[in-house]
Design an enzyme around this catalytic site. Sequence first.
Site, short mmCIF file in Angstrom:
data_model
loop_
_atom_site.label_atom_id
_atom_site.label_comp_id
_atom_site.label_asym_id
_atom_site.label_seq_id
_atom_site.Cartn_x
_atom_site.Cartn_y
_atom_site.Cartn_z
N ASP A 216 -2.80 -10.21 -3.56
CA ASP A 216 -1.86 -9.15 -3.93
C ASP A 216 -1.28 -9.33 -5.33
O ASP A 216 -0.14 -8.93 -5.59
CB ASP A 216 -0.72 -9.05 -2.90
CG ASP A 216 -1.27 -8.85 -1.50
OD1 ASP A 216 -2.25 -8.09 -1.36
OD2 ASP A 216 -0.74 -9.46 -0.56
N LYS B 24 -4.89 -7.01 -8.56
CA LYS B 24 -6.23 -7.14 -9.13
C LYS B 24 -6.77 -5.80 -9.66
O LYS B 24 -7.53 -5.77 -10.60
CB LYS B 24 -7.19 -7.73 -8.07
CG LYS B 24 -6.81 -9.19 -7.76
CD LYS B 24 -7.69 -9.81 -6.69
CE LYS B 24 -7.31 -9.45 -5.28
NZ LYS B 24 -6.07 -10.06 -4.79
N GLY C 40 -6.10 -5.29 0.53
CA GLY C 40 -5.30 -4.07 0.37
C GLY C 40 -4.95 -3.94 -1.09
O GLY C 40 -4.31 -4.81 -1.66
N HIS C 41 -5.44 -2.87 -1.71
CA HIS C 41 -5.12 -2.66 -3.11
C HIS C 41 -4.36 -1.34 -3.22
O HIS C 41 -4.84 -0.32 -2.77
CB HIS C 41 -6.38 -2.53 -3.96
CG HIS C 41 -7.39 -3.61 -3.71
ND1 HIS C 41 -7.13 -4.93 -3.96
CD2 HIS C 41 -8.65 -3.56 -3.23
CE1 HIS C 41 -8.20 -5.65 -3.65
NE2 HIS C 41 -9.13 -4.84 -3.19
N GLN D 11 -8.87 -10.97 -1.78
CA GLN D 11 -8.08 -12.17 -1.51
C GLN D 11 -7.88 -12.99 -2.80
O GLN D 11 -7.79 -12.40 -3.85
CB GLN D 11 -8.70 -13.02 -0.39
CG GLN D 11 -8.66 -12.34 0.97
CD GLN D 11 -9.71 -11.26 1.13
OE1 GLN D 11 -10.89 -11.49 0.90
NE2 GLN D 11 -9.32 -10.08 1.53
#
Length: 428
Positions: free
Chosen positions: A13, A16, A40-41, A223
């Site tokens: 998180d 990225k 999760g982006h 990740q």
Amino acid sequence: MPGIVIVGAQWGDEGKGKATDLLSDRIDYVVKFNGGNNAGHTVVIGDQKYALHLLPSGILTEGVTPVIGNGVVVDLEVLFDELTALASRGVDVSKLVVSANAHVITHYHRTLDKVTERFLGKRQIGTTGRGIGPAYADKINRVGIRIQDLFDENILRQKVEGALHQKNHLLVKIYNRRAISADEIVEDLLSYTQRLRPLVADTGLLLSEALDAGRTVVFEGGQATMLDVDHGTYPFVTSSNATAGGAATGSGIGPNRLDRIIGIVKAYTTRVGSGPFPTELLDESGEWLRARGFEFGTTTGRPRRTGWYDAPIARYASRINGLTDLVLTKLDVLTGLERIPVCVAYEVDGVRTDEVPVSQSDFHHAVPIYEEFPGWDEDISGARSFDELPANARNYVLAVEAMSGCRISAIGVGPERDAIIARHDLLG
Ligand code: GDP
Ligand code: IMO
Ligand code: MG
């Protein structure tokens, strides 16, 4: 300089998507090489906010070919839901390519993820419950189902029956759950084959040819370094290689094709799930960081654990990944603090250490040694060059850079796509 890797340098998180965005108009392909829909982006473009789980954030950039590499575990329901949702918002998803060798996550992987976590009790990992670990376990145990298996019903049925044979004993006799029917699994998987077929390719070949032709390929890691199954805080990790080496194995190109390796770090630290976290703040400063940084998981909505910047971890990430550049995100979140502590080393049983301890127990009780830096009050979200930052913000960045083992090439000052200060060209 066409092969560029983007990896998380902390516990995930870090933002990225920010680095992918920075390069966006010069990218031809963006490859997801590890993980699945545990990622999760959140990407903000103009007044639009996109939450992506399985697809790489580069899918939002027009003209880019998104690729799901062989190192990924794919939940087909999530894949098609995400594609449909993006298409309904006008995003062109027609170019997506999926590796024939990627493994699939099925219903039994999700079930096993949840029951094994429950049985771990106090030792639970705090997984995202998406079936990631069990799907990778099957891959390593050589009982996984690959995308290509979906195109031969006979083989698919044999493989599903083989995988379920042992699992149903486990589910029924150990975990007290009902057995899962192979027919239901096969039927469910077959329901995707028609939509899947046009997307599937030999992605290793495709990417090698693209690189040969001088195209720019970004390998976007899910990740992060400290969640890597080999180099992270095992067993509190995910089940794939989230570090730069995974970009080669997870996409089928040679490691010598990787020209630039960009690590993403937050100006502070967060972590979701269980496991050691030396600079964690359990007081109101931690609460303040969580609220200011809006630190709630994109995938599970869980509040993220928060803490100060940890320089030994950044140095470790620089070494393990061979970082050529760092992107420091969320500097704006620190605005308003009088003093900003940074962890420069640890004390383990009364002894100072500058490195991340190799022993799990040592890392568990590593006590951070802090150095404090003066903060700033000015709003920095509009700054677009390093010189526009207040002196104390510049000093913080330079101090963190000196301790992190790698130059800081860009600085994030807000969630929006263009809220970034470029210091060094990430492609030059
Ligand atoms: P990822 O998993 O590394 O892609 O990161 P996430 O999307 O899970 O979390 C990063 C969050 O920080 C997202 O909500 C981004 O919109 C946000 N973000 C990224 N860069 C910045 C920044 O420089 N400042 C602020 N305030 N937010 C940022
Ligand atoms: P992105 O790509 C933060 C964490 C989970 C759990 C551990 C194992 O958004 O940075 P898993 O479901 O993978 O078996 O869970 O890893 N985790 C993440 N934490 N960001 C992520 O992805 C994560 N993906 C997994 O919280 O502690
Ligand atoms: Mg995330």
